[in-house]
Design a protein around this motif. Structure first.
Motif, PDB file in Angstrom:
ATOM      1  N   TRP A 167       0.810  -1.211   0.000  1.00 56.80           N
ATOM      2  CA  TRP A 167       0.000   0.000   0.000  1.00 56.80           C
ATOM      3  C   TRP A 167       0.855   1.279   0.000  1.00 56.80           C
ATOM      4  CZ3 TRP A 167      -5.569  -0.326   0.172  1.00 56.80           C
ATOM      5  CH2 TRP A 167      -6.043  -1.640   0.183  1.00 56.80           C
ATOM      6  N   ASP A 197       2.335  -6.019  -2.002  1.00 52.81           N
ATOM      7  CA  ASP A 197       0.893  -5.898  -1.759  1.00 52.81           C
ATOM      8  C   ASP A 197       0.443  -4.581  -2.404  1.00 52.81           C
ATOM      9  OD1 ASP A 197      -1.670  -5.869  -0.823  1.00 52.81           O
ATOM     10  OD2 ASP A 197      -1.131  -6.063   1.299  1.00 52.81           O
ATOM     11  N   GLU A 224      -3.241  -8.646  -4.190  1.00 51.45           N
ATOM     12  CA  GLU A 224      -4.362  -7.729  -4.412  1.00 51.45           C
ATOM     13  C   GLU A 224      -4.050  -6.600  -5.400  1.00 51.45           C
ATOM     14  OE1 GLU A 224      -7.429  -8.263  -0.835  1.00 51.45           O
ATOM     15  OE2 GLU A 224      -6.177  -6.494  -0.649  1.00 51.45           O
ATOM     16  N   HIS A 299      -3.986 -13.996   6.492  1.00 52.28           N
ATOM     17  CA  HIS A 299      -3.821 -12.550   6.642  1.00 52.28           C
ATOM     18  C   HIS A 299      -3.965 -12.258   8.124  1.00 52.28           C
ATOM     19  CE1 HIS A 299      -5.265  -8.377   7.053  1.00 52.28           C
ATOM     20  NE2 HIS A 299      -4.365  -8.148   6.127  1.00 52.28           N
TER      21      HIS A 299
HETATM   22 MG    MG Z   1      -2.786  -7.303   1.962  1.00 54.15          MG
END
Ligand code: MG
Length: 371
Positions: A167, A197, A224, A299
């Motif tokens: 992110w 990610d 993702e 996760h």
């Molecule tokens: Mg993740």
């Protein structure tokens, strides 16, 4: 033995930022019994939303609050109680908050069962294929490539053999993405594994092009890359790239995971036990993954409660790939349980105490508890 009370405790730091950091608050769930045993679980959701699901008064048979459904029940009948909770919430549940809240209760029920039988939870799940799990440090990308380089070095020096960056600034600009990935790989050296990610922001063709460019840094997986509901996009992406695609932390309920795995054809599925439906759903998801020849990685971005549950889960499934271990610093994440689950030379021991093997630190609970 009967359930006497279901308690949902909302914890929150005094200053919560808009960073993508799920360690700033929590919902701890305690299931009390008339035998004196108390099960411990937690929920990774919006804490107040999940708390409302637990505490809601009955509207009618299939729109009920979870505590109502459980009072007076035998906590050892975990599978039946999962279905009972699911049934009691199908008008407003099925996916999302109701399953999130059920997850915390389910973890607490497994904790009670382990304490009742005097065994660690992994034994009740069928036994451990591994007693020590390789863990990857899970952290956000730095604000600049230089920051990312330093973060990579920090966690490599801490003994991790794998690090995931997520992110933050990643995903928005091709050139910057390559600079961050290069910095991460440089900081980790050649021998460690490196996961990316992305943060759910590309369409599948952007993801194909980015994967081509990122492949030089040998990511272990790309996580993702697509918008959460783009199941068909995941299917196309997975069939166009050679790097493993991982996804699934935001799903809840067994049916949602089966859909993601079948339509999205991802390589590694990532159930969060504090959100997916607890260990009861997690074991079913792992079994479906196994039959579809897919790997599983937990996760986990909350406290020692989730770490413990993830250790029992990942130990007890055959297709576990590597343990996610959040290294975000924050008092709720780091001090809600007495147990710290240290990572030694990149590995974490599976708890051997009865139940999940966690004890709450009541100083932390009282300090951050929201009245
Ligand atoms: Mg993740």
């Amino acid at each position: 033995m009967k359930i006497t009370k279901v308690e949902a405790i909302h914890l929150r730091l005094p200053n919560v930022t808009t960073d993508c950091d799920g360690t700033q608050d929590n919902l701890v769930v305690l299931v009390h019994t008339d035998a004196g045993l108390v099960g411990i679980g937690e929920v990774d959701s919006s804490p107040t939303v999940a708390k409302a699901v637990i505490e809601a008064p009955m509207s009618h048979y299939i729109a009920n609050g979870l505590a109502n459904v459980l009072i007076g029940e035998d906590p050892l009948e975990i599978g039946r109680l999962y279905e009972k909770m699911h049934r009691a919430t199908i008008y407003y549940g099925r996916f999302g908050p109701a399953i999130h809240a059920m997850s915390g209760i389910d973890l607490a029920l497994w904790d009670i069962a382990g304490k009742h039988y005097g065994v660690p939870v992994y034994k009740l799940l069928g036994g451990a294929y591994q007693k020590k799990l390789r863990a990857y440090a899970s952290i956000l990308f730095g604000n600049t490539p230089d920051d990312t380089f330093k973060i990579a070095q920090q966690w490599a020096n801490a003994g991790f053999t794998a690090v995931k960056f997520g992110w933050g600034p990643f995903g928005k600009d091709e050139k910057l993405d390559l600079e961050h990935a290069a910095a991460a790989r440089r900081g980790l050296g050649d021998k460690r594994d490196f996961m990316i990610d992305v943060g759910c922001c590309w369409d599948w063709k952007t993801a194909v092009r980015r994967e081509e460019l990122l492949r030089q840094f040998r990511p272990f997986w790309i996580e993702e890359p697509l918008l959460a509901d783009d199941f068909e996009g995941y299917g196309k992406l997975s069939n166009h790239v050679s790097t493993r695609i991982a996804a699934g932390e935001g799903e809840s309920g067994v049916a949602a995971y089966e859909h993601l795995m079948r339509v999205g054809d991802i390589d590694i599925v990532q159930p969060d036990l504090a959100r997916c439906g607890g260990l009861t759903a997690g074991m079913k998801i792992a079994e479906i993954a196994k039959s579809l020849r897919k790997g599983v990685c937990n996760h986990s971005y909350k406290t020692g409660i989730s770490i413990a549950a993830s250790l029992h889960f990942m130990a007890a499934i055959q297709n576990g790939v590597i343990l996610e271990y959040c290294v975000e610093e924050g008092p709720i994440r780091q001090t809600t349980t007495i147990e710290k689950f240290p990572v030694i030379n990149g590995y974490v021991d599976v708890p051997e105490a009865p139940g999940l093997g966690v004890n709450l630190n009541w100083d932390t609970i009282e300090k951050f508890r929201q009245k």
